[in-house]
Design a protein around this motif. Sequence first.
Motif, PDB file in Angstrom:
ATOM      1  N   ALA A  13       0.833  -1.193   0.000  1.00  0.00           N
ATOM      2  CA  ALA A  13       0.000   0.000   0.000  1.00  0.00           C
ATOM      3  C   ALA A  13       0.870   1.245   0.000  1.00  0.00           C
ATOM      4  N   VAL A  14       0.591   2.175  -0.923  1.00  0.00           N
ATOM      5  CA  VAL A  14       1.307   3.434  -0.960  1.00  0.00           C
ATOM      6  C   VAL A  14       0.286   4.564  -0.992  1.00  0.00           C
ATOM      7  N   THR A  15       0.669   5.719  -0.566  1.00  0.00           N
ATOM      8  CA  THR A  15      -0.226   6.864  -0.609  1.00  0.00           C
ATOM      9  C   THR A  15       0.383   7.962  -1.454  1.00  0.00           C
ATOM     10  N   THR A  16      -0.450   8.732  -2.092  1.00  0.00           N
ATOM     11  CA  THR A  16       0.008   9.884  -2.850  1.00  0.00           C
ATOM     12  C   THR A  16      -0.774  11.099  -2.390  1.00  0.00           C
ATOM     13  N   ALA A  17      -0.213  12.263  -2.634  1.00  0.00           N
ATOM     14  CA  ALA A  17      -0.814  13.494  -2.140  1.00  0.00           C
ATOM     15  C   ALA A  17      -2.125  13.807  -2.848  1.00  0.00           C
ATOM     16  N   ALA A  18      -3.058  14.343  -2.106  1.00  0.00           N
ATOM     17  CA  ALA A  18      -4.278  14.881  -2.707  1.00  0.00           C
ATOM     18  C   ALA A  18      -3.899  16.083  -3.560  1.00  0.00           C
ATOM     19  N   ARG A  19      -4.568  16.241  -4.699  1.00  0.00           N
ATOM     20  CA  ARG A  19      -4.246  17.329  -5.621  1.00  0.00           C
ATOM     21  C   ARG A  19      -5.468  18.227  -5.787  1.00  0.00           C
ATOM     22  N   VAL A  20      -5.277  19.498  -5.470  1.00  0.00           N
ATOM     23  CA  VAL A  20      -6.380  20.460  -5.435  1.00  0.00           C
ATOM     24  C   VAL A  20      -6.059  21.614  -6.373  1.00  0.00           C
ATOM     25  N   GLY A  21      -6.985  21.958  -7.251  1.00  0.00           N
ATOM     26  CA  GLY A  21      -6.801  23.045  -8.200  1.00  0.00           C
ATOM     27  C   GLY A  21      -7.386  24.356  -7.704  1.00  0.00           C
ATOM     28  N   ILE A  22      -6.737  25.453  -8.089  1.00  0.00           N
ATOM     29  CA  ILE A  22      -7.231  26.800  -7.794  1.00  0.00           C
ATOM     30  C   ILE A  22      -7.215  27.584  -9.096  1.00  0.00           C
ATOM     31  N   GLY A  23      -8.389  27.892  -9.630  1.00  0.00           N
ATOM     32  CA  GLY A  23      -8.501  28.620 -10.883  1.00  0.00           C
ATOM     33  C   GLY A  23      -9.253  29.922 -10.704  1.00  0.00           C
ATOM     34  N   THR A  31      -3.157  33.892  -6.052  1.00  0.00           N
ATOM     35  CA  THR A  31      -1.875  33.790  -5.348  1.00  0.00           C
ATOM     36  C   THR A  31      -1.996  34.336  -3.932  1.00  0.00           C
ATOM     37  N   ALA A  32      -2.723  35.425  -3.759  1.00  0.00           N
ATOM     38  CA  ALA A  32      -2.951  35.961  -2.415  1.00  0.00           C
ATOM     39  C   ALA A  32      -3.711  34.955  -1.562  1.00  0.00           C
ATOM     40  N   LEU A  33      -4.626  34.228  -2.173  1.00  0.00           N
ATOM     41  CA  LEU A  33      -5.352  33.191  -1.441  1.00  0.00           C
ATOM     42  C   LEU A  33      -4.394  32.113  -0.957  1.00  0.00           C
ATOM     43  N   ILE A  34      -3.498  31.665  -1.837  1.00  0.00           N
ATOM     44  CA  ILE A  34      -2.515  30.650  -1.431  1.00  0.00           C
ATOM     45  C   ILE A  34      -1.653  31.174  -0.282  1.00  0.00           C
ATOM     46  N   GLU A  35      -1.229  32.434  -0.381  1.00  0.00           N
ATOM     47  CA  GLU A  35      -0.426  33.018   0.700  1.00  0.00           C
ATOM     48  C   GLU A  35      -1.184  33.009   2.020  1.00  0.00           C
ATOM     49  N   ALA A  36      -2.491  33.206   1.963  1.00  0.00           N
ATOM     50  CA  ALA A  36      -3.301  33.176   3.181  1.00  0.00           C
ATOM     51  C   ALA A  36      -3.534  31.745   3.676  1.00  0.00           C
ATOM     52  N   LEU A  37      -3.608  30.792   2.735  1.00  0.00           N
ATOM     53  CA  LEU A  37      -3.841  29.402   3.118  1.00  0.00           C
ATOM     54  C   LEU A  37      -2.618  28.775   3.784  1.00  0.00           C
ATOM     55  N   ILE A  38      -1.419  29.202   3.385  1.00  0.00           N
ATOM     56  CA  ILE A  38      -0.191  28.552   3.845  1.00  0.00           C
ATOM     57  C   ILE A  38      -0.087  28.497   5.376  1.00  0.00           C
ATOM     58  N   PRO A  39      -0.238  29.615   6.105  1.00  0.00           N
ATOM     59  CA  PRO A  39      -0.107  29.525   7.564  1.00  0.00           C
ATOM     60  C   PRO A  39      -1.161  28.621   8.202  1.00  0.00           C
ATOM     61  N   GLU A  40      -2.364  28.622   7.656  1.00  0.00           N
ATOM     62  CA  GLU A  40      -3.426  27.772   8.224  1.00  0.00           C
ATOM     63  C   GLU A  40      -3.138  26.302   7.964  1.00  0.00           C
ATOM     64  N   LEU A  41      -2.649  25.977   6.776  1.00  0.00           N
ATOM     65  CA  LEU A  41      -2.267  24.594   6.490  1.00  0.00           C
ATOM     66  C   LEU A  41      -1.124  24.149   7.403  1.00  0.00           C
ATOM     67  N   GLN A  42      -0.157  25.034   7.599  1.00  0.00           N
ATOM     68  CA  GLN A  42       0.963  24.715   8.474  1.00  0.00           C
ATOM     69  C   GLN A  42       0.511  24.521   9.910  1.00  0.00           C
ATOM     70  N   ALA A  43      -0.411  25.361  10.368  1.00  0.00           N
ATOM     71  CA  ALA A  43      -0.898  25.263  11.744  1.00  0.00           C
ATOM     72  C   ALA A  43      -1.610  23.934  11.997  1.00  0.00           C
ATOM     73  N   ARG A  44      -2.174  23.368  10.943  1.00  0.00           N
ATOM     74  CA  ARG A  44      -2.878  22.092  11.085  1.00  0.00           C
ATOM     75  C   ARG A  44      -1.964  20.891  10.847  1.00  0.00           C
ATOM     76  N   GLY A  45      -0.683  21.158  10.586  1.00  0.00           N
ATOM     77  CA  GLY A  45       0.263  20.075  10.396  1.00  0.00           C
ATOM     78  C   GLY A  45       0.130  19.358   9.074  1.00  0.00           C
ATOM     79  N   ILE A  46      -0.425  20.027   8.071  1.00  0.00           N
ATOM     80  CA  ILE A  46      -0.612  19.428   6.749  1.00  0.00           C
ATOM     81  C   ILE A  46       0.663  19.618   5.932  1.00  0.00           C
TER      82      ILE A  46
END
Length: 220
Positions: A13-23, A31-46
């Motif tokens: 069994a192997v796992t691969t990363a979930a892939r999410v698009g932003i259009g 890009t500003a949205l990604i910049e805002a998402l980064i700290p929240e993703l990090q805070a959740r340990g993702i």
Amino acid sequence: MLHSLAKESNSKAVTTAARVGIGGPVGSGKTALIEALIPELQARGIDFAVVTNDLVTKEDAERLRRSGLIEPARVSAVEAGACPHTVIREDPSLNIAAGDDLEARFPGLELILFESGGDNLASTFSLDLVDWWMFVIDVAGGDDIPRKRGPGLLRSDLLIVNKTDLAPYVGVNLSSMLEEANAVRKGHPVIATNARSGEGIKAVVDAIAAAVLFHTASGS
């Protein structure tokens, strides 16, 4: 099958990363949205990485690398060289390869965000590339955007209405715009955000986590 689910390979069994698009259109705030998402993703340990797409530059990737928010090596860039639709919809092979390379370099990666080059309301993602995708519009683009019902607005898994703070300055009735967006999407989710202030960002990460990750939607 979601990329994040376990797959069988050579009886292991192997796992691969979930892939999410932003259009979304040029200037909608992807890009500003990604910049805002980064700290929240990090805070959740993702454990995550980003692939950006531009026409003939690496501008968005360089912006993220210089931001200090994310390890620069975790940001890859694809130069479309043509209509941005091509590399996220018609022939996503360049983006697939970029995602595969990130996974090879960062074992344990859980999530890859694919930012499309700015395009119009017809932009959609190939499901060969992403498991789930969101489409970003902004109030400065006009409150008639929901009524135009482009494929990106109608088919995305999540619609984000960004730059809510600008509504009073551009003559947009935000409540009406959100009501119309919810009506045309017929129950598919809509989240209002202000990427600069952080409004709605936790809700976006909740939606990503609930859709494609094994993390709880609350981040607990």
